[in-house]
Design a protein around this motif. Structure first.
Motif, PDB file in Angstrom:
ATOM      1  N   VAL A 132      -6.964   2.528  -0.466  1.00  0.00           N
ATOM      2  CA  VAL A 132      -7.817   1.355  -0.634  1.00  0.00           C
ATOM      3  C   VAL A 132      -8.519   1.308  -1.985  1.00  0.00           C
ATOM      4  N   THR A 133      -8.498   2.403  -2.780  1.00  0.00           N
ATOM      5  CA  THR A 133      -9.238   2.353  -4.035  1.00  0.00           C
ATOM      6  C   THR A 133      -8.353   2.195  -5.267  1.00  0.00           C
ATOM      7  N   ARG A 134      -7.033   2.403  -5.168  1.00  0.00           N
ATOM      8  CA  ARG A 134      -6.202   2.283  -6.375  1.00  0.00           C
ATOM      9  C   ARG A 134      -6.156   0.832  -6.836  1.00  0.00           C
ATOM     10  N   ARG A 135      -6.199   0.638  -8.149  1.00  0.00           N
ATOM     11  CA  ARG A 135      -6.202  -0.719  -8.671  1.00  0.00           C
ATOM     12  C   ARG A 135      -4.793  -1.312  -8.634  1.00  0.00           C
ATOM     13  N   ASN A 136      -3.795  -0.482  -8.929  1.00  0.00           N
ATOM     14  CA  ASN A 136      -2.412  -0.958  -8.970  1.00  0.00           C
ATOM     15  C   ASN A 136      -1.812  -0.933  -7.561  1.00  0.00           C
ATOM     16  N   PRO A 137      -1.345  -2.067  -7.037  1.00  0.00           N
ATOM     17  CA  PRO A 137      -0.792  -2.081  -5.670  1.00  0.00           C
ATOM     18  C   PRO A 137       0.411  -1.169  -5.486  1.00  0.00           C
ATOM     19  N   VAL A 138       1.199  -0.941  -6.544  1.00  0.00           N
ATOM     20  CA  VAL A 138       2.366  -0.056  -6.405  1.00  0.00           C
ATOM     21  C   VAL A 138       1.915   1.367  -6.075  1.00  0.00           C
ATOM     22  N   HIS A 139       0.844   1.819  -6.741  1.00  0.00           N
ATOM     23  CA  HIS A 139       0.317   3.153  -6.445  1.00  0.00           C
ATOM     24  C   HIS A 139      -0.179   3.214  -5.008  1.00  0.00           C
ATOM     25  N   SER A 140      -0.857   2.138  -4.570  1.00  0.00           N
ATOM     26  CA  SER A 140      -1.354   2.101  -3.193  1.00  0.00           C
ATOM     27  C   SER A 140      -0.220   2.247  -2.202  1.00  0.00           C
ATOM     28  N   VAL A 141       0.873   1.515  -2.447  1.00  0.00           N
ATOM     29  CA  VAL A 141       2.004   1.565  -1.511  1.00  0.00           C
ATOM     30  C   VAL A 141       2.584   2.975  -1.473  1.00  0.00           C
ATOM     31  N   LEU A 142       2.672   3.636  -2.638  1.00  0.00           N
ATOM     32  CA  LEU A 142       3.279   4.967  -2.651  1.00  0.00           C
ATOM     33  C   LEU A 142       2.378   5.995  -1.980  1.00  0.00           C
ATOM     34  N   TRP A 143       1.045   5.849  -2.154  1.00  0.00           N
ATOM     35  CA  TRP A 143       0.143   6.753  -1.427  1.00  0.00           C
ATOM     36  C   TRP A 143       0.245   6.511   0.064  1.00  0.00           C
ATOM     37  N   MET A 144       0.451   5.239   0.440  1.00  0.00           N
ATOM     38  CA  MET A 144       0.545   4.919   1.853  1.00  0.00           C
ATOM     39  C   MET A 144       1.793   5.544   2.470  1.00  0.00           C
ATOM     40  N   LEU A 145       2.864   5.656   1.678  1.00  0.00           N
ATOM     41  CA  LEU A 145       4.072   6.325   2.183  1.00  0.00           C
ATOM     42  C   LEU A 145       3.755   7.762   2.588  1.00  0.00           C
ATOM     43  N   LEU A 146       3.047   8.472   1.700  1.00  0.00           N
ATOM     44  CA  LEU A 146       2.665   9.855   2.008  1.00  0.00           C
ATOM     45  C   LEU A 146       1.743   9.904   3.229  1.00  0.00           C
ATOM     46  N   LEU A 147       0.833   8.912   3.318  1.00  0.00           N
ATOM     47  CA  LEU A 147      -0.094   8.837   4.458  1.00  0.00           C
ATOM     48  C   LEU A 147       0.670   8.700   5.767  1.00  0.00           C
ATOM     49  N   PHE A 148       1.707   7.841   5.784  1.00  0.00           N
ATOM     50  CA  PHE A 148       2.444   7.624   7.025  1.00  0.00           C
ATOM     51  C   PHE A 148       3.202   8.875   7.435  1.00  0.00           C
ATOM     52  N   PHE A 149       3.686   9.643   6.462  1.00  0.00           N
ATOM     53  CA  PHE A 149       4.356  10.888   6.831  1.00  0.00           C
ATOM     54  C   PHE A 149       3.364  11.866   7.450  1.00  0.00           C
ATOM     55  N   HIS A 150       2.134  11.882   6.941  1.00  0.00           N
ATOM     56  CA  HIS A 150       1.155  12.782   7.535  1.00  0.00           C
ATOM     57  C   HIS A 150       0.760  12.322   8.936  1.00  0.00           C
ATOM     58  N   ILE A 151       0.670  11.004   9.139  1.00  0.00           N
ATOM     59  CA  ILE A 151       0.355  10.521  10.483  1.00  0.00           C
ATOM     60  C   ILE A 151       1.481  10.882  11.448  1.00  0.00           C
ATOM     61  N   ALA A 152       2.734  10.806  10.969  1.00  0.00           N
ATOM     62  CA  ALA A 152       3.861  11.213  11.817  1.00  0.00           C
ATOM     63  C   ALA A 152       3.761  12.694  12.167  1.00  0.00           C
ATOM     64  N   GLY A 153       3.328  13.516  11.196  1.00  0.00           N
ATOM     65  CA  GLY A 153       3.132  14.936  11.480  1.00  0.00           C
ATOM     66  C   GLY A 153       2.072  15.159  12.537  1.00  0.00           C
ATOM     67  N   MET A 154       1.028  14.329  12.487  1.00  0.00           N
ATOM     68  CA  MET A 154      -0.023  14.449  13.497  1.00  0.00           C
ATOM     69  C   MET A 154       0.494  14.051  14.877  1.00  0.00           C
ATOM     70  N   TYR A 155       1.384  13.069  14.941  1.00  0.00           N
ATOM     71  CA  TYR A 155       1.975  12.693  16.234  1.00  0.00           C
ATOM     72  C   TYR A 155       2.813  13.834  16.796  1.00  0.00           C
ATOM     73  N   LEU A 156       3.543  14.538  15.911  1.00  0.00           N
ATOM     74  CA  LEU A 156       4.312  15.695  16.369  1.00  0.00           C
ATOM     75  C   LEU A 156       3.377  16.749  16.942  1.00  0.00           C
ATOM     76  N   PHE A 157       2.234  16.889  16.313  1.00  0.00           N
ATOM     77  CA  PHE A 157       1.238  17.858  16.753  1.00  0.00           C
ATOM     78  C   PHE A 157       0.694  17.479  18.129  1.00  0.00           C
ATOM     79  N   LEU A 158       0.731  16.182  18.476  1.00  0.00           N
ATOM     80  CA  LEU A 158       0.261  15.699  19.778  1.00  0.00           C
ATOM     81  C   LEU A 158       1.406  15.586  20.782  1.00  0.00           C
TER      82      LEU A 158
END
Lengths: 170, 100
Positions: free
Chosen positions: A22-48
């Motif tokens: 939510v803080t990156r100025r460039n939307p492309v950077h935001s999208v790429l950080w979000m990709l990493l975020l979704f992989f971590h959320i998937a890891g958390m689902y595996l943990f559950l």
């Protein structure tokens, strides 16, 4: 000890990555950080113990929705964003509302009382594999809702084409 | 065993960050991404409830949330493209034809 450490890693990464999104100025950077975020959320689902949800998270979110976002960001080709002095303009309103919602939700979680455990224990799911248990429930008890979701997706397909179509004159 | 409260706190934190992004950013794409962030926060709490209460129905609700999020992203991005065609900007403050 190890589960707590595992949870701590995922929790810090998820919170930090969502702040980056939510803080990156460039939307492309935001999208790429979000990709990493979704992989971590998937890891958390595996943990559950929700491996089907982890697979769906990676396939639908990281593979589908984010590619769509990246497509639109690159299609719009925003040159003025880089020259914009401030990416965040309305921060006093945002911070006030966010703190209010945060405090309200923390207080509501404190009065949470767990329901008595249902019949899908870990041993039962292990015996009858997660996907099979989920599919049985989805195609028997939730069949009507499943069909409604298929209708929603159909409307999304038609609506997206109608909205984004270039209108011809005459 | 990690307590359920930790997952709920994580979910609350991510949801609040989504609210912050939606209210304080003026870029329409990042606003849409903040909505996705909030939906993901709800999914985390639903799946942790489903794990701790030992009922699969929470995961089915999360499944429906993911399907609706996909539909919402497709429609939202189509609206953004239609908007961008009329007015070449991503800043929502500059889209104010209906303000009067």
């Amino acid at each position: 000890m190890i589960p707590e450490l595992f949870f701590a890693y995922f929790a810090f990464m998820i919170v930090g990555l969502s702040l980056l999104v939510v803080t990156r100025r460039n939307p492309v950077h935001s999208v790429l950080w979000m990709l990493l975020l979704f992989f971590h959320i998937a890891g958390m689902y595996l943990f559950l113990n929700a491996e089907f949800m982890a697979a769906i998270q990676v396939i639908v979110y990281a593979g589908g929705i984010l590619v769509l976002f990246l497509f639109v960001v690159l299609l719009m080709n925003l040159k003025d964003v880089a020259q914009m002095k401030k990416g965040i303009t309305a921060w006093p309103t945002g911070v006030t509302f966010t703190i209010g919602i945060f405090i309200a939700m923390i207080y509501s979680v404190r009065s949470f009382i767990a329901a008595p455990p249902g019949r899908y224990s870990i041993e039962m799911i292990q015996q009858e594999t997660h996907v099979k248990a989920l599919g049985k429930l989805l195609y028997t008890d939730f069949l009507f809702q499943f069909e409604v979701v298929s209708l929603i997706l159909l409307i999304a397909i038609v609506g997206a084409i109608v909205l984004a179509k270039r209108k011809f004159k005459g | 065993m990690v307590p359920l409260q930790w997952y709920l706190w994580l979910s609350i934190a991510v949801f609040s960050i989504g609210v912050l992004g939606f209210l304080s950013r003026r870029n329409i794409i990042i606003m849409l991404m903040s909505i996705e962030l909030m939906l993901n926060a709800v999914n985390i709490s639903l799946i942790s409830f489903s794990h701790y209460i030992q009922d699969l129905r929470g995961q089915i609700l999360a499944f429906f949330v993911i399907a609706v999020a996909a539909a919402e992203a497709a429609i939202g991005l189509a609206i953004i493209i239609a908007l961008f065609r009329n007015k070449a900007t991503a800043n929502v403050d500059e889209i104010r034809e209906m303000r009067g």
